[in-house]
Design a protein around this motif. Sequence first.
Motif, PDB file in Angstrom:
ATOM      1  N   ALA A 267      -1.841  -5.684   9.655  1.00 20.75           N
ATOM      2  CA  ALA A 267      -2.501  -4.312   9.856  1.00 20.75           C
ATOM      3  C   ALA A 267      -1.609  -4.150   8.768  1.00 20.75           C
ATOM      4  O   ALA A 267      -0.767  -3.778   8.305  1.00 20.75           O
ATOM      5  CB  ALA A 267      -1.545  -3.542  11.151  1.00 20.75           C
ATOM      6  N   LEU A 268      -2.028  -1.917   8.323  1.00 22.23           N
ATOM      7  CA  LEU A 268      -1.297  -1.458   6.805  1.00 22.23           C
ATOM      8  C   LEU A 268      -0.792   0.197   7.632  1.00 22.23           C
ATOM      9  O   LEU A 268      -1.099   0.193   8.875  1.00 22.23           O
ATOM     10  CB  LEU A 268      -2.716  -0.658   6.288  1.00 22.23           C
ATOM     11  CG  LEU A 268      -3.479  -1.795   6.119  1.00 22.23           C
ATOM     12  CD1 LEU A 268      -5.010  -0.893   5.634  1.00 22.23           C
ATOM     13  CD2 LEU A 268      -3.303  -2.507   4.941  1.00 22.23           C
TER      14      LEU A 268
ATOM     15  N   VAL B 212      -0.358  11.294   7.888  1.00 22.59           N
ATOM     16  CA  VAL B 212      -0.847  10.242   8.824  1.00 22.59           C
ATOM     17  C   VAL B 212      -1.547  11.048  10.512  1.00 22.59           C
ATOM     18  O   VAL B 212      -0.913  11.633  10.777  1.00 22.59           O
ATOM     19  CB  VAL B 212       0.468   9.850   9.362  1.00 22.59           C
ATOM     20  CG1 VAL B 212       0.861   8.774   9.990  1.00 22.59           C
ATOM     21  CG2 VAL B 212       1.300   9.566   7.839  1.00 22.59           C
TER      22      VAL B 212
ATOM     23  N   THR C 219      -7.075  -5.706  10.237  1.00 24.33           N
ATOM     24  CA  THR C 219      -6.867  -4.686   9.357  1.00 24.33           C
ATOM     25  C   THR C 219      -6.566  -4.015   9.972  1.00 24.33           C
ATOM     26  O   THR C 219      -8.028  -2.584  10.032  1.00 24.33           O
ATOM     27  CB  THR C 219      -7.561  -4.941   7.843  1.00 24.33           C
ATOM     28  OG1 THR C 219      -7.161  -6.039   7.795  1.00 24.33           O
ATOM     29  CG2 THR C 219      -6.484  -4.186   6.643  1.00 24.33           C
ATOM     30  N   TRP C 220      -5.650  -2.899  10.379  1.00 26.59           N
ATOM     31  CA  TRP C 220      -5.641  -1.569  11.155  1.00 26.59           C
ATOM     32  C   TRP C 220      -4.853  -0.483  10.789  1.00 26.59           C
ATOM     33  O   TRP C 220      -3.410  -1.087  10.542  1.00 26.59           O
ATOM     34  CB  TRP C 220      -6.024  -1.232  12.473  1.00 26.59           C
ATOM     35  CG  TRP C 220      -4.841  -2.457  13.754  1.00 26.59           C
ATOM     36  CD1 TRP C 220      -4.749  -3.625  13.105  1.00 26.59           C
ATOM     37  CD2 TRP C 220      -4.459  -1.436  14.200  1.00 26.59           C
ATOM     38  NE1 TRP C 220      -4.224  -3.771  13.819  1.00 26.59           N
ATOM     39  CE2 TRP C 220      -2.969  -2.878  14.925  1.00 26.59           C
ATOM     40  CE3 TRP C 220      -4.262  -0.305  14.643  1.00 26.59           C
ATOM     41  CZ2 TRP C 220      -2.065  -3.023  15.739  1.00 26.59           C
ATOM     42  CZ3 TRP C 220      -3.298  -0.179  15.710  1.00 26.59           C
ATOM     43  CH2 TRP C 220      -2.278  -1.160  15.869  1.00 26.59           C
ATOM     44  N   ARG C 221      -5.256   0.821  10.794  1.00 24.91           N
ATOM     45  CA  ARG C 221      -4.016   1.603   9.957  1.00 24.91           C
ATOM     46  C   ARG C 221      -3.160   1.798  11.751  1.00 24.91           C
ATOM     47  O   ARG C 221      -3.662   2.338  12.084  1.00 24.91           O
ATOM     48  CB  ARG C 221      -4.472   2.693   9.373  1.00 24.91           C
ATOM     49  CG  ARG C 221      -5.018   2.067   8.169  1.00 24.91           C
ATOM     50  CD  ARG C 221      -5.693   3.676   7.542  1.00 24.91           C
ATOM     51  NE  ARG C 221      -6.282   3.118   6.260  1.00 24.91           N
ATOM     52  CZ  ARG C 221      -5.571   3.058   5.386  1.00 24.91           C
ATOM     53  NH1 ARG C 221      -4.360   3.524   5.407  1.00 24.91           N
ATOM     54  NH2 ARG C 221      -6.512   3.153   4.196  1.00 24.91           N
TER      55      ARG C 221
ATOM     56  N   HIS D 250       1.118  -1.295   0.372  1.00 24.34           N
ATOM     57  CA  HIS D 250      -0.120   0.242  -0.522  1.00 24.34           C
ATOM     58  C   HIS D 250       0.750   1.248  -0.103  1.00 24.34           C
ATOM     59  O   HIS D 250       1.680   1.656   1.012  1.00 24.34           O
ATOM     60  CB  HIS D 250      -0.616   0.025   1.434  1.00 24.34           C
ATOM     61  CG  HIS D 250      -1.837  -1.195   1.674  1.00 24.34           C
ATOM     62  ND1 HIS D 250      -2.949  -1.038   0.939  1.00 24.34           N
ATOM     63  CD2 HIS D 250      -1.716  -2.141   1.948  1.00 24.34           C
ATOM     64  CE1 HIS D 250      -3.634  -2.192   1.115  1.00 24.34           C
ATOM     65  NE2 HIS D 250      -2.669  -2.943   1.458  1.00 24.34           N
TER      66      HIS D 250
ATOM     67  N   GLU E 267       0.889   2.884   8.389  1.00 21.44           N
ATOM     68  CA  GLU E 267       1.138   3.992   7.117  1.00 21.44           C
ATOM     69  C   GLU E 267       2.860   5.138   7.160  1.00 21.44           C
ATOM     70  O   GLU E 267       2.753   5.584   6.400  1.00 21.44           O
ATOM     71  CB  GLU E 267       0.409   5.342   7.971  1.00 21.44           C
ATOM     72  CG  GLU E 267      -1.711   4.497   7.816  1.00 21.44           C
ATOM     73  CD  GLU E 267      -1.872   5.477   8.382  1.00 21.44           C
ATOM     74  OE1 GLU E 267      -2.103   6.041   9.320  1.00 21.44           O
ATOM     75  OE2 GLU E 267      -3.140   5.686   8.228  1.00 21.44           O
TER      76      GLU E 267
ATOM     77  N   GLY F 144      -0.011   4.514  12.496  1.00 22.77           N
ATOM     78  CA  GLY F 144       0.901   5.570  12.807  1.00 22.77           C
ATOM     79  C   GLY F 144       2.044   5.340  12.779  1.00 22.77           C
ATOM     80  O   GLY F 144       2.916   4.303  12.922  1.00 22.77           O
TER      81      GLY F 144
ATOM     82  N   LYS G  77      -1.458   6.847  18.280  1.00 27.12           N
ATOM     83  CA  LYS G  77      -2.851   5.461  18.526  1.00 27.12           C
ATOM     84  C   LYS G  77      -2.541   5.126  20.773  1.00 27.12           C
ATOM     85  O   LYS G  77      -1.856   4.584  20.897  1.00 27.12           O
ATOM     86  CB  LYS G  77      -3.147   4.045  17.599  1.00 27.12           C
ATOM     87  CG  LYS G  77      -3.447   4.475  16.362  1.00 27.12           C
ATOM     88  CD  LYS G  77      -3.627   3.258  15.654  1.00 27.12           C
ATOM     89  CE  LYS G  77      -4.372   4.057  14.486  1.00 27.12           C
ATOM     90  NZ  LYS G  77      -5.452   4.131  14.598  1.00 27.12           N
TER      91      LYS G  77
ATOM     92  N   HIS H 280       1.508   4.873   0.301  1.00 26.56           N
ATOM     93  CA  HIS H 280       0.805   6.171   1.359  1.00 26.56           C
ATOM     94  C   HIS H 280       1.470   7.586   0.641  1.00 26.56           C
ATOM     95  O   HIS H 280       2.210   8.428   1.428  1.00 26.56           O
ATOM     96  CB  HIS H 280       1.186   5.991   2.646  1.00 26.56           C
ATOM     97  CG  HIS H 280       0.318   4.684   2.787  1.00 26.56           C
ATOM     98  ND1 HIS H 280      -1.390   4.537   2.792  1.00 26.56           N
ATOM     99  CD2 HIS H 280       0.391   3.365   3.265  1.00 26.56           C
ATOM    100  CE1 HIS H 280      -1.743   3.502   3.165  1.00 26.56           C
ATOM    101  NE2 HIS H 280      -0.583   2.543   3.104  1.00 26.56           N
TER     102      HIS H 280
END
Length: 239
Positions: free
Chosen positions: A158-159, A117, A135-137, A110, A161, A139, A121, A112
Amino acid sequence: MSLEKPDHPATPAPAVGGGSPEPLVPARDPGAVRASDADRDRIADILREALAEGRLEPDEHAERLDALYRSKTVGELEPLIGDLPAGQGTPAPGSTVAPAPAPGVSVGGHRHGGLRVAGAKNVVAVFSGATRTGTWRVGAKVNAVAVFGGVELDFTEALFEQQHVTINATAICGGVEIRVPENVTLRSGGSGIMGGFEVREMEASDPRAPVITVQGVAIMGGVEAKAVEGKRLRDLSAE
């Protein structure tokens, strides 16, 4: 012929526009400004240092962390460090400027480029449990706090960023469990005090892989971070 003087002084002309003058607008309270993630991160770092230096007892540190992550305004943050050296004459919350994300970061297939960003969290469990799975973003920063509770962070799907991720893990009479894919770089920067801080460090062969650094402290609790066998990020090449 003499001019007669009026019995009463002339009435002054009304102000232009008529009506009485508007009252002054009262100054706004700076403490009522909403706190940002950067503000909370700065206070959390000060509290962590105070704990390591012995200025705060573990239970005091836990109470202040709980209050920190429940706070909504700048005015609620300042009393948390008011009796600490770092809280004397420090820059007001809100003055922290977060660095801009690196452009064109590509992780997990992915890309970006130019994406804004989000802030850190916060995953907090106080006498309870908290999880981030699926699947969570992710940072640049994740704050995990477990006080008489448990936090579970699963990064296997996870994705990312940003390539470099810092996890601030604090476990006080609780536990923080971290699971990562087996093809990332995992590093440790924490310590245990009457507890365990175990990070199974590893280096990814691909220089574009995410670099996850786990730092913090475990006090009469535990922090564990390890790779999950068979779980890998699908593609680290740019799209």
